[in-house]
Enzyme design. Structure first.
Site, PDB file in Angstrom:
ATOM      1  N   MET A 170     -45.511 -71.996  -8.894  1.00 55.54           N
ATOM      2  CA  MET A 170     -44.692 -72.332  -7.730  1.00 55.54           C
ATOM      3  C   MET A 170     -44.359 -71.047  -6.990  1.00 55.54           C
ATOM      4  SD  MET A 170     -41.865 -75.282  -8.487  1.00 55.54           S
ATOM      5  CE  MET A 170     -42.290 -77.011  -8.565  1.00 55.54           C
ATOM      6  N   ASP A 171     -44.525 -71.068  -5.666  1.00 52.51           N
ATOM      7  CA  ASP A 171     -44.152 -69.890  -4.888  1.00 52.51           C
ATOM      8  C   ASP A 171     -42.655 -69.928  -4.593  1.00 52.51           C
ATOM      9  OD1 ASP A 171     -43.761 -71.639  -2.701  1.00 52.51           O
ATOM     10  OD2 ASP A 171     -45.875 -71.468  -2.139  1.00 52.51           O
ATOM     11  N   LYS A 172     -42.179 -68.911  -3.902  1.00 55.85           N
ATOM     12  CA  LYS A 172     -40.739 -68.764  -3.665  1.00 55.85           C
ATOM     13  C   LYS A 172     -40.169 -69.867  -2.784  1.00 55.85           C
ATOM     14  CE  LYS A 172     -41.487 -65.610   0.250  1.00 55.85           C
ATOM     15  NZ  LYS A 172     -40.895 -66.490   1.278  1.00 55.85           N
ATOM     16  N   THR A 174     -41.236 -73.053  -2.658  1.00 56.09           N
ATOM     17  CA  THR A 174     -41.362 -74.383  -3.253  1.00 56.09           C
ATOM     18  C   THR A 174     -40.203 -74.637  -4.209  1.00 56.09           C
ATOM     19  OG1 THR A 174     -43.771 -74.263  -3.113  1.00 56.09           O
ATOM     20  CG2 THR A 174     -42.848 -75.918  -4.575  1.00 56.09           C
TER      21      THR A 174
END
Length: 302
Positions: A170-172, A174
């Site tokens: 998961m990116d920042k 999301t």
């Protein structure tokens, strides 16, 4: 007269020809001997079968698993070094020792107190742990994005002493459900491209999603040569047309973003609201909880 009488005598003897001729073959007697023969044959077969059964070597009996015993491949998997399938390969190659002796037997049972050496390293198995986090923004699963963004492991710090890892990335930007575990088999399962469990995402776009684009997404599309199968896409009830719900099987958030960027929409936010049957119910943003036994069973069967 004598001749007549002689003739009569000969004539009188003719009726006697109707009596059975002693030279005629007699009728065959009932085959009484056949009964004993069959019985003898059957007895011999029984004896031979009994002898064969007695002489046949018994296969190596698999003793029942005692309490607290565990299969060697599962023991290795529980230690976190690899999956059970990979552990079987190491076992067959002779790289695993139990109490100093190489073991190549599939299904070997490890007892409490046994020392297991895997490729030169002594293993310490851990109890399986499953933690569900409702991830907030500005936390990432990556370790190479610099010091500006914190790692999601900080949010579950203190939940367990086991060495856990997030399932997927998961990116920042999301948010939403993120599963942590030390179960390498489960991590592998949910990162495979052909997984069967559904995930639901709420996506915020920079503009309203056109209905014709929604229909195209619903039919599925090809992105970078790969077919993306969408189970369902719809507008969020009571929200602007820029708020869209997307249901598909992938746990890769990049695929979700690519679906809308394919139609020239900028994705402002992605929130995973359901993961393989798990939901955010009673789990506020930034909080975590342990999975129940039933939830763990459901995940393994998903």
């Amino acid at each position: 007269m004598n001749n007549k009488e002689g003739n009569n005598k000969r004539g009188s003897s003719r009726p006697n020809r109707s009596r059975p001729n002693s030279n005629k073959p007699k009728a065959a007697l009932p085959k009484r001997a056949q009964g004993p023969k069959k019985s003898k044959f059957s007895t011999n077969n029984t004896d031979e079968a009994a002898q064969k059964t007695g002489k046949k070597p018994n296969p190596v009996a698999k003793r029942p698993k005692a309490k607290d015993e565990i299969r060697l491949n599962k023991y290795i998997s529980n230690s976190g070094v690899c999956s059970r399938r990979d552990a079987d390969i190491y076992i067959q190659s002779g790289n695993v020792k139990v109490n100093g002796v190489a073991v190549t037997e599939m299904g070997y049972l490890v007892k409490p107190g046994d020392t297991v050496n895997f490729d030169g390293v002594t293993l310490t198995p851990e109890k399986k742990v499953y933690i569900l986090l409702n991830k907030p923004k500005n936390f990432t699963t990556a370790l190479d994005e610099g010091q500006e963004y914190r790692n999601v492991l900080e949010l579950v710090k203190g939940s367990t002493t086991a060495k856990i890892a997030p399932v997927g990335r998961m990116d920042k930007n999301t948010t939403g459900l993120l599963l942590f575990t030390n179960d390498t088999d489960m991590i592998r399962k949910f990162t495979l491209p052909n997984q069967k469990s559904s995930k639901i995402y709420q996506v915020s776009l920079d503009k309203n999603l056109k209905f014709e684009d929604l229909e195209k997404i619903n039919k599925g599309l090809v992105i970078d040569g790969h077919r993306v199968y969408v189970e369902e896409v719809s507008y969020i009830e009571g929200e602007a047309k820029s708020e869209v719900g997307l249901k598909l099987k992938t746990a890769n958030v990049k695929v979700v973003r690519s679906v809308f960027e394919h139609f020239d929409y900028d994705v402002l936010k992605i929130d995973r609201v359901a993961f393989a049957g798990l939901t955010k119910k009673n789990l506020p943003r930034g909080n975590w909880r342990l999975l129940t036994e039933q939830e763990i069973i459901n995940l393994k069967n998903a």
